[in-house]
Design a protein around this motif. Structure first.
Motif, PDB file in Angstrom:
ATOM      1  N   PHE A  33       0.811  -1.222   0.000  1.00  0.00           N
ATOM      2  CA  PHE A  33       0.000   0.000   0.000  1.00  0.00           C
ATOM      3  C   PHE A  33       0.843   1.271   0.000  1.00  0.00           C
ATOM      4  O   PHE A  33       0.290   2.374   0.073  1.00  0.00           O
ATOM      5  CB  PHE A  33      -0.937   0.018   1.209  1.00  0.00           C
ATOM      6  N   LEU A  34       2.157   1.138  -0.071  1.00  0.00           N
ATOM      7  CA  LEU A  34       3.047   2.291  -0.003  1.00  0.00           C
ATOM      8  C   LEU A  34       3.762   2.516  -1.328  1.00  0.00           C
ATOM      9  O   LEU A  34       4.062   1.565  -2.060  1.00  0.00           O
ATOM     10  CB  LEU A  34       4.081   2.094   1.112  1.00  0.00           C
ATOM     11  N   THR A  35       4.037   3.770  -1.628  1.00  0.00           N
ATOM     12  CA  THR A  35       4.860   4.115  -2.780  1.00  0.00           C
ATOM     13  C   THR A  35       6.324   3.945  -2.407  1.00  0.00           C
ATOM     14  O   THR A  35       6.664   3.672  -1.249  1.00  0.00           O
ATOM     15  CB  THR A  35       4.594   5.561  -3.215  1.00  0.00           C
ATOM     16  N   ALA A  36       7.205   4.142  -3.389  1.00  0.00           N
ATOM     17  CA  ALA A  36       8.642   3.972  -3.152  1.00  0.00           C
ATOM     18  C   ALA A  36       9.172   4.933  -2.091  1.00  0.00           C
ATOM     19  O   ALA A  36      10.137   4.616  -1.378  1.00  0.00           O
ATOM     20  CB  ALA A  36       9.403   4.159  -4.460  1.00  0.00           C
ATOM     21  N   ASP A  37       8.524   6.105  -1.955  1.00  0.00           N
ATOM     22  CA  ASP A  37       8.985   7.073  -0.954  1.00  0.00           C
ATOM     23  C   ASP A  37       8.218   6.953   0.367  1.00  0.00           C
ATOM     24  O   ASP A  37       8.267   7.847   1.203  1.00  0.00           O
ATOM     25  CB  ASP A  37       8.891   8.505  -1.494  1.00  0.00           C
ATOM     26  N   GLY A  38       7.486   5.839   0.554  1.00  0.00           N
ATOM     27  CA  GLY A  38       6.877   5.575   1.852  1.00  0.00           C
ATOM     28  C   GLY A  38       5.530   6.211   2.092  1.00  0.00           C
ATOM     29  O   GLY A  38       5.025   6.183   3.222  1.00  0.00           O
ATOM     30  N   LYS A  39       4.890   6.757   1.059  1.00  0.00           N
ATOM     31  CA  LYS A  39       3.561   7.350   1.209  1.00  0.00           C
ATOM     32  C   LYS A  39       2.485   6.345   0.790  1.00  0.00           C
ATOM     33  O   LYS A  39       2.766   5.382   0.069  1.00  0.00           O
ATOM     34  CB  LYS A  39       3.448   8.616   0.357  1.00  0.00           C
ATOM     35  N   LEU A  40       1.252   6.560   1.247  1.00  0.00           N
ATOM     36  CA  LEU A  40       0.165   5.669   0.874  1.00  0.00           C
ATOM     37  C   LEU A  40      -0.123   5.772  -0.625  1.00  0.00           C
ATOM     38  O   LEU A  40      -0.199   6.882  -1.168  1.00  0.00           O
ATOM     39  CB  LEU A  40      -1.093   5.998   1.672  1.00  0.00           C
ATOM     40  N   ASP A  41      -0.276   4.639  -1.271  1.00  0.00           N
ATOM     41  CA  ASP A  41      -0.501   4.578  -2.717  1.00  0.00           C
ATOM     42  C   ASP A  41      -2.008   4.644  -2.990  1.00  0.00           C
ATOM     43  O   ASP A  41      -2.737   3.711  -2.672  1.00  0.00           O
ATOM     44  CB  ASP A  41       0.068   3.269  -3.257  1.00  0.00           C
ATOM     45  N   PRO A  42      -2.509   5.745  -3.578  1.00  0.00           N
ATOM     46  CA  PRO A  42      -3.954   5.864  -3.809  1.00  0.00           C
ATOM     47  C   PRO A  42      -4.501   4.816  -4.771  1.00  0.00           C
ATOM     48  O   PRO A  42      -5.661   4.422  -4.668  1.00  0.00           O
ATOM     49  CB  PRO A  42      -4.104   7.278  -4.389  1.00  0.00           C
ATOM     50  N   LYS A  43      -3.684   4.324  -5.697  1.00  0.00           N
ATOM     51  CA  LYS A  43      -4.161   3.330  -6.665  1.00  0.00           C
ATOM     52  C   LYS A  43      -4.499   2.022  -5.954  1.00  0.00           C
ATOM     53  O   LYS A  43      -5.548   1.409  -6.209  1.00  0.00           O
ATOM     54  CB  LYS A  43      -3.105   3.094  -7.736  1.00  0.00           C
ATOM     55  N   LYS A  44      -3.645   1.586  -5.065  1.00  0.00           N
ATOM     56  CA  LYS A  44      -3.900   0.339  -4.346  1.00  0.00           C
ATOM     57  C   LYS A  44      -5.109   0.464  -3.420  1.00  0.00           C
ATOM     58  O   LYS A  44      -5.868  -0.487  -3.229  1.00  0.00           O
ATOM     59  CB  LYS A  44      -2.666  -0.071  -3.532  1.00  0.00           C
ATOM     60  N   GLN A  45      -5.296   1.644  -2.848  1.00  0.00           N
ATOM     61  CA  GLN A  45      -6.440   1.837  -1.960  1.00  0.00           C
ATOM     62  C   GLN A  45      -7.765   1.715  -2.718  1.00  0.00           C
ATOM     63  O   GLN A  45      -8.783   1.344  -2.140  1.00  0.00           O
ATOM     64  CB  GLN A  45      -6.348   3.206  -1.286  1.00  0.00           C
ATOM     65  N   GLU A  46      -7.753   2.006  -4.018  1.00  0.00           N
ATOM     66  CA  GLU A  46      -8.967   1.882  -4.823  1.00  0.00           C
ATOM     67  C   GLU A  46      -9.469   0.440  -4.836  1.00  0.00           C
ATOM     68  O   GLU A  46     -10.675   0.184  -4.839  1.00  0.00           O
ATOM     69  CB  GLU A  46      -8.680   2.345  -6.251  1.00  0.00           C
ATOM     70  N   TYR A  47      -8.548  -0.518  -4.835  1.00  0.00           N
ATOM     71  CA  TYR A  47      -8.922  -1.932  -4.905  1.00  0.00           C
ATOM     72  C   TYR A  47      -9.373  -2.494  -3.556  1.00  0.00           C
ATOM     73  O   TYR A  47      -9.895  -3.606  -3.502  1.00  0.00           O
ATOM     74  CB  TYR A  47      -7.742  -2.770  -5.410  1.00  0.00           C
ATOM     75  N   LEU A  48      -9.128  -1.758  -2.481  1.00  0.00           N
ATOM     76  CA  LEU A  48      -9.436  -2.252  -1.137  1.00  0.00           C
ATOM     77  C   LEU A  48     -10.900  -1.946  -0.817  1.00  0.00           C
ATOM     78  O   LEU A  48     -11.254  -0.811  -0.507  1.00  0.00           O
ATOM     79  CB  LEU A  48      -8.518  -1.579  -0.108  1.00  0.00           C
ATOM     80  N   ILE A  49     -11.747  -2.971  -0.871  1.00  0.00           N
ATOM     81  CA  ILE A  49     -13.189  -2.762  -0.714  1.00  0.00           C
ATOM     82  C   ILE A  49     -13.787  -3.681   0.363  1.00  0.00           C
ATOM     83  O   ILE A  49     -14.799  -4.345   0.122  1.00  0.00           O
ATOM     84  CB  ILE A  49     -13.922  -2.942  -2.054  1.00  0.00           C
ATOM     85  N   PRO A  50     -13.221  -3.707   1.579  1.00  0.00           N
ATOM     86  CA  PRO A  50     -13.768  -4.595   2.616  1.00  0.00           C
ATOM     87  C   PRO A  50     -15.162  -4.194   3.070  1.00  0.00           C
ATOM     88  O   PRO A  50     -15.882  -5.014   3.654  1.00  0.00           O
ATOM     89  CB  PRO A  50     -12.755  -4.480   3.751  1.00  0.00           C
ATOM     90  N   PHE A  51     -15.549  -2.939   2.819  1.00  0.00           N
ATOM     91  CA  PHE A  51     -16.884  -2.468   3.201  1.00  0.00           C
ATOM     92  C   PHE A  51     -17.846  -2.451   2.016  1.00  0.00           C
ATOM     93  O   PHE A  51     -18.942  -1.903   2.106  1.00  0.00           O
ATOM     94  CB  PHE A  51     -16.790  -1.058   3.802  1.00  0.00           C
TER      95      PHE A  51
END
Length: 424
Positions: free
Chosen positions: A344-362
């Motif tokens: 879930f992190l980019t190369a510089d250690g920040k949250l990756d918005p693209k990966k968060q799009e796929y996260l749909i537990p709700f």
């Protein structure tokens, strides 16, 4: 399933097509679930359709905000419960103990109680213990909307099924009595000029004192029930998984703690720190992905004939969303069966918005779980503050790999496990 045409969606791509691109077709709930409702028409917001559903959803989200969601008062209530859980953990420090779902369930139940009922319970209150026990039994019996007896009602009378069905109905009746008692107590002290909580709002709406809102009393009653029951069990289960993954992956636990020590120090973690703790946030997201506590969404229904993924879907087909499969979809996730927060992190250690799009537990789309915002606040504050204060380790006899396989009932739970809790 019985006489119902049923389709299961197993990839992120087709789930998004159904519930986002074609949400106007798949927003409706099926009509076959009347057998599990106590009162005719008592659909609440979860099972409601059409304009009534939209109005109830807006009303629920607005009312939750009015009574604390997204405000400092909610954070204080959550931290009060963190302090109570901390006392319980300290009392068992250094000794092997059973998994911590029981105190975590009490904490979450009290947070919901404050929003809905305007009060909390002591952790040894017999009423709270009995209520959580009956909720646990009901969830262990399995979701009624997926059980064969719902589609083929005669099956509930067979000896092999009757006991589980009785537990589901007994839990439903117990919870109805509990909510009714809360409403009756509120009526005695109700003041239309001082609306204190969700139940006071229920009284105002159902008595016609809240201008611009008009809902059926049964729907409001069911709404309160769903908020309390579903909101309590699911978040507590997620936190139980969180502790398990920390004892399974001590190096990840250490990285979370080091980030908190570096960014926060010794003061407690608050919601304003959320953006400053990307590794901890990535860990929570990976726990949500791997634990997949809701393996299926609540059923949807096609309100007219359409297509999904190129396949024809007849009108009135029941559509189930397999979240477990979507959260392991190899088109979205590299090495999907591994626990790896860095995904879930980019190369510089920040949250990756693209990966968060796929996260749909709700879930996803207009029918996404309306408790998502509250649950994410609870998960962040409770997990971060407990991991800051304690080190969780497995006992010598705990085979973590076996436990992480989980068990599926209404929700997906870890198998029973033990751990050792030590103050940091």
């Amino acid at each position: 399933m019985g006489a119902q045409n049923t389709v299961v969606l197993n990839s992120y791509e087709v789930i998004k097509e159904a519930f986002v691109t074609k949400s106007d077709i798949f927003n409706d709930r099926p009509r076959h679930l009347s057998s599990i409702k106590k009162t005719s028409g008592a659909k609440g917001v979860i099972w409601q359709n059409g304009e009534t559903w939209k109005a109830l959803r807006r009303f629920t989200l607005s009312t939750l905000r009015d009574f604390g969601v997204g405000k400092n008062i909610l954070e204080e209530r959550i931290m009060d419960e963190v302090e109570e859980v901390t006392k319980i953990f300290l009392a068992s420090e250094g000794r092997p103990v059973a998994h911590p779902k029981e105190p975590l369930s009490k904490a979450i139940a009290n947070i919901i109680s404050a929003l809905v009922f305007g009060n909390r319970f002591e952790y040894d209150d017999p009423e709270l213990i009995a209520l959580l026990d009956i909720i646990e039994q009901a969830f262990a019996a399995g979701a009624a909307q997926y059980r064969p007896e719902t589609f083929l009602p005669f099956l509930k009378y067979l000896p092999v099924n009757s006991e589980k069905w009785k537990k589901i109905l007994a839990a439903r009746d117990h919870n109805y009595r509990f909510i009714k008692g809360q409403i009756d107590n509120h009526r005695k002290t109700y003041d239309m000029n001082n609306v204190r909580d969700f139940i006071d709002t229920y009284i105002a709406v159902t008595s016609g004192q809240k201008e611009g809102q008009k809902f059926e009393e049964d729907d409001m009653f069911r709404l309160i029930l769903d908020l309390y029951v579903a909101g309590s069990e699911t978040t507590a289960t997620n936190l139980n998984w969180s502790v398990l993954y920390m004892i399974a992956y001590p190096e990840i636990q250490r990285k979370c703690q080091e980030e908190i020590d570096r960014v926060i120090g010794s003061r407690r973690v608050s919601m304003k720190d959320r953006g400053s703790l990307p590794y901890l946030e990535a860990t929570l997201k990976e726990i949500e992905r791997c634990s997949s506590i809701a393996t299926m969404t609540v059923p949807h229904r096609a309100n007219r004939e359409t297509t999904l993924g190129g396949y024809k879907i007849p009108k009135d087909t029941i559509v189930l969303c397999n979240l477990y499969a979507a959260l392991r979809d190899p088109k979205c996730w590299d090495f999907p069966d591994e626990f790896f927060p860095e995904r879930f992190l980019t190369a510089d250690g920040k949250l990756d918005p693209k990966k968060q799009e796929y996260l749909i537990p709700f879930g996803v789309g207009p029918r996404v779980c309306l408790g998502e915002g509250l649950a994410r606040i609870e998960l962040f504050l409770i997990f971060s503050n407990l991991i800051q204060r304690f080190k969780f380790t497995k006992t010598a006899g705990t085979q973590v790999v076996d436990v992480i396989e989980g068990t599926n009932t209404t929700t997906r739970n870890p198998k029973p496990y033990q751990l050792i809790i030590n103050k940091r």
